[in-house]
Design a protein around this motif. Structure first.
Motif, PDB file in Angstrom:
ATOM      1  N   GLY A  67      24.586  -0.703  56.967  1.00 47.01           N
ATOM      2  CA  GLY A  67      24.162  -0.856  55.441  1.00 47.01           C
ATOM      3  C   GLY A  67      23.628  -1.870  55.066  1.00 47.01           C
ATOM      4  O   GLY A  67      22.787  -2.796  53.856  1.00 47.01           O
ATOM      5  N   ARG A  68      22.707  -2.796  55.562  1.00 48.52           N
ATOM      6  CA  ARG A  68      21.385  -3.465  56.061  1.00 48.52           C
ATOM      7  C   ARG A  68      20.472  -3.293  55.521  1.00 48.52           C
ATOM      8  O   ARG A  68      19.615  -3.905  54.972  1.00 48.52           O
ATOM      9  N   ILE A  69      20.166  -2.379  56.126  1.00 45.56           N
ATOM     10  CA  ILE A  69      18.394  -1.539  55.751  1.00 45.56           C
ATOM     11  C   ILE A  69      18.938   0.367  54.588  1.00 45.56           C
ATOM     12  O   ILE A  69      20.000   0.483  54.916  1.00 45.56           O
ATOM     13  N   ALA A  70      18.340  -0.004  53.243  1.00 48.93           N
ATOM     14  CA  ALA A  70      18.039   0.969  52.957  1.00 48.93           C
ATOM     15  C   ALA A  70      18.312   2.884  53.106  1.00 48.93           C
ATOM     16  O   ALA A  70      17.487   2.609  54.448  1.00 48.93           O
ATOM     17  N   ALA A  71      19.334   3.426  53.084  1.00 52.10           N
ATOM     18  CA  ALA A  71      19.628   4.588  53.488  1.00 52.10           C
ATOM     19  C   ALA A  71      18.014   5.625  53.741  1.00 52.10           C
ATOM     20  O   ALA A  71      18.515   6.667  54.406  1.00 52.10           O
ATOM     21  N   ASP A  72      17.579   5.345  52.412  1.00 53.02           N
ATOM     22  CA  ASP A  72      16.289   5.547  52.793  1.00 53.02           C
ATOM     23  C   ASP A  72      15.135   5.515  53.742  1.00 53.02           C
ATOM     24  O   ASP A  72      14.058   6.015  53.402  1.00 53.02           O
ATOM     25  N   ALA A  81      12.279   0.732  66.193  1.00 53.50           N
ATOM     26  CA  ALA A  81      13.611   1.662  65.802  1.00 53.50           C
ATOM     27  C   ALA A  81      14.927   1.593  65.816  1.00 53.50           C
ATOM     28  O   ALA A  81      15.644   2.170  65.152  1.00 53.50           O
ATOM     29  N   ASP A  82      15.622   1.366  66.614  1.00 55.61           N
ATOM     30  CA  ASP A  82      16.891   1.844  67.200  1.00 55.61           C
ATOM     31  C   ASP A  82      17.671   0.439  66.145  1.00 55.61           C
ATOM     32  O   ASP A  82      18.136   0.801  65.963  1.00 55.61           O
ATOM     33  N   TYR A  83      16.954   0.010  66.572  1.00 50.55           N
ATOM     34  CA  TYR A  83      17.736  -2.200  65.630  1.00 50.55           C
ATOM     35  C   TYR A  83      18.011  -1.297  64.312  1.00 50.55           C
ATOM     36  O   TYR A  83      18.767  -1.829  63.431  1.00 50.55           O
ATOM     37  N   LEU A  84      16.575  -0.668  63.336  1.00 50.63           N
ATOM     38  CA  LEU A  84      16.882  -0.692  62.510  1.00 50.63           C
ATOM     39  C   LEU A  84      18.005   0.128  61.711  1.00 50.63           C
ATOM     40  O   LEU A  84      18.101   0.687  61.112  1.00 50.63           O
ATOM     41  N   ARG A  89      20.559   0.030  59.488  1.00 49.47           N
ATOM     42  CA  ARG A  89      20.756   1.385  58.581  1.00 49.47           C
ATOM     43  C   ARG A  89      22.346   1.411  58.562  1.00 49.47           C
ATOM     44  O   ARG A  89      22.910   1.945  56.520  1.00 49.47           O
ATOM     45  N   ASP A  90      22.864   2.343  59.178  1.00 52.08           N
ATOM     46  CA  ASP A  90      23.989   2.889  59.663  1.00 52.08           C
ATOM     47  C   ASP A  90      24.712   1.282  58.993  1.00 52.08           C
ATOM     48  O   ASP A  90      26.039   1.617  58.859  1.00 52.08           O
ATOM     49  N   GLY A 144      23.777  -6.592  62.488  1.00 49.71           N
ATOM     50  CA  GLY A 144      25.135  -6.807  61.816  1.00 49.71           C
ATOM     51  C   GLY A 144      25.774  -8.013  61.779  1.00 49.71           C
ATOM     52  O   GLY A 144      26.991  -8.801  61.335  1.00 49.71           O
ATOM     53  N   THR A 145      24.654  -8.873  62.055  1.00 53.91           N
ATOM     54  CA  THR A 145      24.825 -10.094  62.595  1.00 53.91           C
ATOM     55  C   THR A 145      23.408 -10.926  62.230  1.00 53.91           C
ATOM     56  O   THR A 145      22.354 -10.435  62.129  1.00 53.91           O
TER      57      THR A 145
END
Length: 196
Positions: free
Chosen positions: A147-152, A137-140, A144-145, A80-81
């Motif tokens: 909204g900075r990485i696509a939901a799909d 994976a945890d970071y991604l 994603r949560d 988020g940062t």
């Protein structure tokens, strides 16, 4: 070192010596004698603290895996940062500029070490790389949560791709380390279609 002289933090001293040998000379140079000489201690010290050399190596790998916990916490806090690409490039550089590449070579080089790591309940993947993949994976997922990485986005494919590509960038211990921009370009190429 003369016998009868107490050594502080023997395990860490031996682990650090093994790490220096791995980084400097590679896994083929790693022997119990080389480790004790590098650590500046008597030959029997290693065998007083570990059942045999493969037990020592297994503990070294476990210790270096445990060190990833701090890096994973830092990466998780970065969610988020800043820029996602920068956060991942920094994390991958930290993983692969450490002893990780040499440890992977060591695990590949020593059948008995792999067997011991499996016997100790370790399952799936190459030790250290598997933990680094989980960290990414945890970071991604956190990004994603937010909204900075696509939901799909297929995180199960992206995380190991980033680790594999990062490993390849840093794998040649005789070549100069990749610069920050090379790592950023690789991360950007892998994540190009999923960044929001």
């Amino acid at each position: 070192m003369p016998t009868g002289v107490a050594i502080r933090d023997v395990r860490e001293q031996l682990f650090d010596a093994a790490e220096r040998i791995l980084l400097r000379d590679g896994p083929s140079a790693l022997t119990s004698r080389a480790v004790t000489e590098e650590a500046g201690c008597a030959k029997g010290v290693l065998h007083r603290h570990f059942a045999d050399f493969d037990a020592f190596l297994a503990e070294l790998v476990r210790d270096r895996i445990a060190r990833l916990d701090g890096q994973a916490a830092e990466l998780a806090e970065a969610a988020g940062t800043g820029a996602v690409i920068d956060n991942l490039a920094e994390a991958l550089t930290a993983v692969f500029q450490s002893v990780a590449v040499a440890v992977v070579a060591l695990i590949t080089f020593r059948d008995e070490l792999r067997a011991r790591l499996r016997q100790s309940g370790r399952t799936g993947g190459v030790p250290l790389l598997a933990e680094a993949t989980a960290m990414v994976a945890d970071y991604l997922a956190a990004e994603r949560d937010r909204g900075r990485i696509a939901a799909d986005a297929d995180l199960a494919a992206l995380a190991p791709t980033l680790i594999g590509a990062g490993h390849l960038l840093f794998a040649d211990r005789t070549a100069p380390l990749p610069d920050d921009e090379a790592v950023r370009r690789m991360v950007a190429a892998v994540l190009g279609g999923v960044l929001s």
